[in-house]
Design a protein around this motif. Structure first.
Motif, PDB file in Angstrom:
ATOM      1  N   LEU A  60       0.817  -1.215   0.000  1.00 58.46           N
ATOM      2  CA  LEU A  60       0.000   0.000   0.000  1.00 58.46           C
ATOM      3  C   LEU A  60       0.852   1.266   0.000  1.00 58.46           C
ATOM      4  O   LEU A  60       0.343   2.362  -0.257  1.00 58.46           O
ATOM      5  CB  LEU A  60      -0.969  -0.006   1.189  1.00 58.46           C
ATOM      6  N   ALA A  61       2.155   1.112   0.273  1.00 64.05           N
ATOM      7  CA  ALA A  61       3.055   2.267   0.217  1.00 64.05           C
ATOM      8  C   ALA A  61       3.091   2.863  -1.190  1.00 64.05           C
ATOM      9  O   ALA A  61       3.494   4.009  -1.385  1.00 64.05           O
ATOM     10  CB  ALA A  61       4.459   1.862   0.647  1.00 64.05           C
ATOM     11  N   ALA A  62       2.639   2.087  -2.178  1.00 63.72           N
ATOM     12  CA  ALA A  62       2.590   2.591  -3.556  1.00 63.72           C
ATOM     13  C   ALA A  62       1.533   3.681  -3.729  1.00 63.72           C
ATOM     14  O   ALA A  62       1.510   4.351  -4.761  1.00 63.72           O
ATOM     15  CB  ALA A  62       2.305   1.433  -4.517  1.00 63.72           C
ATOM     16  N   LEU A  63       0.660   3.835  -2.744  1.00 62.10           N
ATOM     17  CA  LEU A  63      -0.421   4.824  -2.857  1.00 62.10           C
ATOM     18  C   LEU A  63      -0.131   6.016  -1.941  1.00 62.10           C
ATOM     19  O   LEU A  63      -0.336   5.935  -0.729  1.00 62.10           O
ATOM     20  CB  LEU A  63      -1.763   4.191  -2.467  1.00 62.10           C
ATOM     21  N   PRO A  64       0.323   7.141  -2.511  1.00 60.11           N
ATOM     22  CA  PRO A  64       0.667   8.307  -1.673  1.00 60.11           C
ATOM     23  C   PRO A  64      -0.506   8.762  -0.795  1.00 60.11           C
ATOM     24  O   PRO A  64      -0.301   9.242   0.309  1.00 60.11           O
ATOM     25  CB  PRO A  64       1.025   9.392  -2.700  1.00 60.11           C
ATOM     26  N   ALA A  65      -1.742   8.579  -1.277  1.00 59.55           N
ATOM     27  CA  ALA A  65      -2.910   9.031  -0.501  1.00 59.55           C
ATOM     28  C   ALA A  65      -3.031   8.290   0.827  1.00 59.55           C
ATOM     29  O   ALA A  65      -3.704   8.762   1.738  1.00 59.55           O
ATOM     30  CB  ALA A  65      -4.185   8.834  -1.320  1.00 59.55           C
ATOM     31  N   LEU A  66      -2.384   7.139   0.939  1.00 54.30           N
ATOM     32  CA  LEU A  66      -2.506   6.359   2.176  1.00 54.30           C
ATOM     33  C   LEU A  66      -1.340   6.584   3.129  1.00 54.30           C
ATOM     34  O   LEU A  66      -1.186   5.851   4.107  1.00 54.30           O
ATOM     35  CB  LEU A  66      -2.638   4.865   1.864  1.00 54.30           C
ATOM     36  N   GLU A  67      -0.522   7.591   2.832  1.00 51.05           N
ATOM     37  CA  GLU A  67       0.594   7.876   3.731  1.00 51.05           C
ATOM     38  C   GLU A  67       0.061   8.126   5.141  1.00 51.05           C
ATOM     39  O   GLU A  67      -0.917   8.861   5.317  1.00 51.05           O
ATOM     40  CB  GLU A  67       1.342   9.114   3.223  1.00 51.05           C
ATOM     41  N   ASN A  68       0.671   7.513   6.108  1.00 47.92           N
ATOM     42  CA  ASN A  68       0.274   7.614   7.529  1.00 47.92           C
ATOM     43  C   ASN A  68      -1.078   6.994   7.841  1.00 47.92           C
ATOM     44  O   ASN A  68      -1.650   7.243   8.893  1.00 47.92           O
ATOM     45  CB  ASN A  68       0.262   9.072   8.007  1.00 47.92           C
ATOM     46  N   ARG A  69      -1.595   6.216   6.919  1.00 45.54           N
ATOM     47  CA  ARG A  69      -2.895   5.589   7.206  1.00 45.54           C
ATOM     48  C   ARG A  69      -2.817   4.070   7.266  1.00 45.54           C
ATOM     49  O   ARG A  69      -3.852   3.393   7.313  1.00 45.54           O
ATOM     50  CB  ARG A  69      -3.929   6.027   6.148  1.00 45.54           C
ATOM     51  N   VAL A  70      -1.608   3.526   7.251  1.00 40.05           N
ATOM     52  CA  VAL A  70      -1.450   2.073   7.342  1.00 40.05           C
ATOM     53  C   VAL A  70      -0.680   1.749   8.620  1.00 40.05           C
ATOM     54  O   VAL A  70       0.424   2.256   8.830  1.00 40.05           O
ATOM     55  CB  VAL A  70      -0.703   1.508   6.118  1.00 40.05           C
ATOM     56  N   THR A  71      -1.281   0.952   9.470  1.00 41.21           N
ATOM     57  CA  THR A  71      -0.611   0.518  10.696  1.00 41.21           C
ATOM     58  C   THR A  71      -0.107  -0.904  10.498  1.00 41.21           C
ATOM     59  O   THR A  71      -0.897  -1.811  10.188  1.00 41.21           O
ATOM     60  CB  THR A  71      -1.587   0.555  11.891  1.00 41.21           C
ATOM     61  N   ILE A  72       1.201  -1.080  10.658  1.00 38.83           N
ATOM     62  CA  ILE A  72       1.779  -2.419  10.509  1.00 38.83           C
ATOM     63  C   ILE A  72       1.540  -3.215  11.776  1.00 38.83           C
ATOM     64  O   ILE A  72       1.812  -2.745  12.882  1.00 38.83           O
ATOM     65  CB  ILE A  72       3.294  -2.325  10.245  1.00 38.83           C
ATOM     66  N   ILE A  73       1.012  -4.412  11.605  1.00 35.35           N
ATOM     67  CA  ILE A  73       0.833  -5.306  12.749  1.00 35.35           C
ATOM     68  C   ILE A  73       2.134  -6.076  12.930  1.00 35.35           C
ATOM     69  O   ILE A  73       2.454  -6.977  12.170  1.00 35.35           O
ATOM     70  CB  ILE A  73      -0.349  -6.263  12.513  1.00 35.35           C
ATOM     71  N   ASN A  74       2.892  -5.664  13.936  1.00 36.36           N
ATOM     72  CA  ASN A  74       4.208  -6.264  14.155  1.00 36.36           C
ATOM     73  C   ASN A  74       4.167  -7.467  15.069  1.00 36.36           C
ATOM     74  O   ASN A  74       4.977  -8.364  14.941  1.00 36.36           O
ATOM     75  CB  ASN A  74       5.156  -5.218  14.754  1.00 36.36           C
ATOM     76  N   SER A  75       3.257  -7.460  16.024  1.00 38.98           N
ATOM     77  CA  SER A  75       3.226  -8.612  16.930  1.00 38.98           C
ATOM     78  C   SER A  75       1.851  -9.243  16.936  1.00 38.98           C
ATOM     79  O   SER A  75       0.830  -8.583  16.707  1.00 38.98           O
ATOM     80  CB  SER A  75       3.663  -8.228  18.341  1.00 38.98           C
ATOM     81  N   SER A  76       1.866 -10.543  17.174  1.00 37.59           N
ATOM     82  CA  SER A  76       0.611 -11.283  17.175  1.00 37.59           C
ATOM     83  C   SER A  76       0.669 -12.321  18.280  1.00 37.59           C
ATOM     84  O   SER A  76       1.741 -12.780  18.658  1.00 37.59           O
ATOM     85  CB  SER A  76       0.395 -11.958  15.821  1.00 37.59           C
ATOM     86  N   TYR A  77      -0.500 -12.667  18.761  1.00 43.97           N
ATOM     87  CA  TYR A  77      -0.601 -13.736  19.746  1.00 43.97           C
ATOM     88  C   TYR A  77      -0.348 -15.059  19.027  1.00 43.97           C
ATOM     89  O   TYR A  77      -0.817 -15.266  17.907  1.00 43.97           O
ATOM     90  CB  TYR A  77      -1.990 -13.732  20.363  1.00 43.97           C
ATOM     91  N   SER A  78       0.392 -15.954  19.668  1.00 41.89           N
ATOM     92  CA  SER A  78       0.655 -17.243  19.039  1.00 41.89           C
ATOM     93  C   SER A  78       0.268 -18.377  19.964  1.00 41.89           C
ATOM     94  O   SER A  78       0.910 -18.593  20.988  1.00 41.89           O
ATOM     95  CB  SER A  78       2.142 -17.341  18.673  1.00 41.89           C
TER      96      SER A  78
END
Ligand SMILES: [Zn+2]
Length: 356
Positions: A144-162
């Motif tokens: 989604l980084a390819a879409l400038p309109a979404l700058e600062n609107r994507v939250t990366i999920i770095n951790s998950s319950y396992s």
């Protein structure tokens, strides 16, 4: 595990996909809106959660002002495009025609980055859900980084319950809940996996490690990334407890991948019919574990055919026998009291009711 097939295999596979999508005659597909607890759950301040099935394992969830989309997808390119022989892109006419009004949506949550869960998300976030934050894996964010309109609107999920790693090890029982700002909604990402598509073959595998400056022009550029399941809680208006809780998966998995923390049960499980035969005991084992009162069978219809909500036109997803899946669901329902299940047509709605 085998990976990307040769071009001959691709052509054979495309033929198989066309031949193997099954008709839905006789399938108990539900359309329209249903509210099984509306008559029985009655209190002056009762609340409702609407679970609107959009198709291909995508949903629109609404509880009052809180609006959450799960992997919305309407473009449904044909099988040659899906197999990367033709260019791919969002079908904006189909999105405009079928996506309900989501201008106030707070979040779009994505389980993995394959095109049938992510291809439409960028366009929807930009044009139809301009306030929504998108949540997904690092690969989702790199795409989604390819879409400038979404700058600062994507939250990366770095951790998950396992579930697997935490068994018997209390130190690893961290639960990295994510709160959606300005809502009474939180969700727990859960480490999961993506079943092979058919015959043990998994397509579009891999992860991205850097931002793209253009969206992939072919389906095989929409690589899976890490696949997550989710526990989603719509909280009580004032207390720190769930009023409605859901378990959501956009891909079938082997146990215990995708399982939430122990002793947690849910109101509804949104399970994935596609490719369920490629993993063990799915969804029966998961349902026994999370004990839902409602089971919603998603990702069951053929997304290689143009999007439709017409019961006469709908077909089953190739290589995934819905009857076999339904047998497992009915096996669970028979062991639990008052449980219901539904095989929703795209566009249909299930309403849950709760008294705070
Ligand atoms: Zn997938």
């Amino acid at each position: 595990m085998k990976t990307i097939p040769s071009s001959q295999t691709v052509l054979l596979a495309s033929l198989l996909v066309v031949l193997s999508s099954c008709g839905i005659r006789g399938l108990p597909v539900s359309a329209g809106s249903s509210c099984p607890d509306c008559e029985t759950t009655d209190c002056p301040d009762r609340e409702t959660l609407s679970i609107n099935y959009l198709g291909s394992g995508g949903y629109l969830l609404r509880r009052g002002e809180d609006v959450v989309l799960l992997g919305p997808f309407f473009s449904n390119p044909g099988v040659l495009t899906a197999l990367s022989l033709l260019p791919i892109g969002p079908n904006t006419d189909a999105i405009e025609q079928w996506l309900p009004d989501v201008m106030t949506a707070d979040a779009i949550i994505v389980g993995h980055a394959h095109y049938d869960h992510l291809l439409d998300v960028g366009w929807i976030a930009e044009h139809r859900a301009p306030q929504a934050m998108v949540y997904g894996s690092r690969t989702v964010a790199h795409l989604l980084a390819a879409l400038p309109a979404l700058e600062n609107r994507v939250t990366i999920i770095n951790s998950s319950y396992s579930a697997g790693e935490s068994a018997g090890n209390s130190k690893d029982k961290r639960e990295p809940w994510i709160w959606i700002p300005e809502t009474r909604v939180r969700f727990l990402p859960i480490k999961s996996e993506h079943a092979p598509h058919f015959a043990g073959i998994k397509l579009m595998t891999g992860q991205l490690h850097k931002n793209l400056d253009r969206l992939p022009a072919r389906a095989n550029g929409w690589v899976e990334g890490r696949t997550l399941a989710f526990l989603i809680e719509f909280l009580h208006p004032t207390e720190d407890r769930a009023l409605f809780s859901l378990h959501y998966q956009d891909a079938a998995s082997n146990p215990p991948l995708g399982y939430p923390p122990p002793d947690l049960t849910v109101d509804a499980a949104l399970v994935c019919v596609a490719s369920h035969r490629e993993v063990s005991d799915y969804p029966g084992n998961l349902l026994q574990r999370v004990q839902p009162r409602h089971v919603v069978l998603g990702h069951w219809e053929n997304f290689f055919a143009p999007y439709t909500q017409d019961l006469d036109e709908l077909r089953g997803v190739p290589f995934s026998d819905p009857w076999d899946f339904i047998d497992q669901v009915e096996g669970y329902v028979a062991t639990s009291q008052g449980t219901r299940w539904t095989l929703p047509a795209p566009g249909s709605e299930l309403v849950l009711v709760a008294c705070p």
